[in-house]
Design a protein around this motif. Structure first.
Motif, short mmCIF file in Angstrom:
data_model
loop_
_atom_site.label_atom_id
_atom_site.label_comp_id
_atom_site.label_asym_id
_atom_site.label_seq_id
_atom_site.Cartn_x
_atom_site.Cartn_y
_atom_site.Cartn_z
N GLY A 24 2.38 -4.88 6.82
CA GLY A 24 1.60 -4.23 6.45
C GLY A 24 0.82 -4.61 4.97
O GLY A 24 -0.35 -4.05 4.66
N PHE A 69 -3.26 -9.63 6.25
CA PHE A 69 -2.14 -8.73 6.44
C PHE A 69 -0.68 -9.50 6.63
O PHE A 69 -0.72 -10.20 7.73
CB PHE A 69 -2.35 -7.59 7.42
N GLU A 72 -0.22 4.12 1.03
CA GLU A 72 -0.72 4.73 2.45
C GLU A 72 -1.57 3.98 3.03
O GLU A 72 -2.20 3.04 2.58
CB GLU A 72 -1.42 6.18 2.03
N PRO A 73 -1.71 4.19 4.42
CA PRO A 73 -2.58 3.43 5.16
C PRO A 73 -4.13 3.56 4.74
O PRO A 73 -4.58 4.53 4.21
CB PRO A 73 -2.33 3.99 6.60
N LEU A 74 -4.70 2.27 5.28
CA LEU A 74 -6.27 2.26 4.69
C LEU A 74 -7.17 3.03 5.80
O LEU A 74 -6.80 3.00 6.95
CB LEU A 74 -6.55 0.49 4.83
N SER A 75 -8.25 3.29 5.45
CA SER A 75 -9.09 4.24 6.38
C SER A 75 -10.17 2.88 6.69
O SER A 75 -10.08 1.73 6.41
CB SER A 75 -9.88 5.28 5.75
N LEU A 131 0.83 -1.36 -0.20
CA LEU A 131 0.05 0.04 0.09
C LEU A 131 0.76 1.11 -0.01
O LEU A 131 1.95 1.39 0.57
CB LEU A 131 -0.90 0.05 1.32
#
Length: 217
Positions: free
Chosen positions: A186, A182, A166-169, A164
């Motif tokens: 991550g 995961f 950016e981190p997931l919401s 990813l």
């Protein structure tokens, strides 16, 4: 059986006596030839140099393809990725690749890392059907590199590993299938069975930086 039957192959190139490395072009050519023969549009082979001790990228100043007195420049992408061009004539002529490292890396031990992954152009507008196709092509390259015998000794090809950007919401997490897991770093681990069980044209609203094989024992 070719040595590169894992998605990451490490070959030690000791740079302890200088900041210049010479690599056999035929090694690069062999991996590029696999993709050339398969005519896969969604995946590619990436070549990097990594410090054996730290795992960090060896920082490259310049790279050239050498045949006798001819020096053709090689493109360098982000994270020190080498982009040699495909030439059977250069292979026949015994070409080598010379890499000039940035100053301060004379004592590094730089390993050549060969990674099979989705092309950068394929990382946007992802759907489950597109991921399934990428997964199929990644597995095809691995098996082709391994050869007729080596493919039977490969780790299990479970699916795709999605890095990813950016981190997931919370909303994005809630939209993922329950079977998605995961990795410790991550990355999303999506099994082939999950890919084929989802609505094919459903988009994955994810910002992705890399897609590679998910191999398991």
């Amino acid at each position: 059986m070719r040595l590169g039957f894992f998605w990451v192959l490490l070959l030690t190139v000791n740079s302890a006596f200088g900041a210049s490395l010479k690599l056999d072009y035929s090694l690069f050519f062999g991996y590029m030839k696999t993709l050339y023969k398969l005519e896969y549009e969604h995946v590619t082979t990436a070549f990097y140099l990594r410090d054996k001790q730290t795992g960090n990228a060896c920082l490259i100043n310049n790279a050239y393809l050498l045949v006798d007195r001819q020096r053709d420049p090689i493109q360098i992408a982000e994270q020190g990725r080498l982009l040699p061009f495909y030439s059977d004539q250069h292979r026949k002529d015994g070409a080598t690749i010379e890499v000039e490292l940035l100053a301060g890396q004379e004592n590094y031990q730089c390993d050549l890392q060969v990674t099979i992954m989705a092309k950068q152009s394929e990382l946007g507008q992802l759907s489950y059907s597109k991921l399934a196709l990428i997964s199929t092509q990644l597995e095809g390259v691995l098996k082709k590199n391994a050869g007729m015998v080596g493919k039977y000794f490969l780790p299990d090809f479970s699916g795709v590993r999605v890095q990813l950007a950016e981190p997931l919401s919370e909303l994005q997490l809630s939209m993922l299938p329950e079977q998605v897991s995961f990795a410790e770093n991550g990355d999303l681990l999506i099994a082939n069975a999950v890919l084929h069980a989802q609505q094919a044209d459903k988009n994955l609203a994810l910002s992705v930086s890399r897609i590679t094989p998910w191999l398991s024992q």
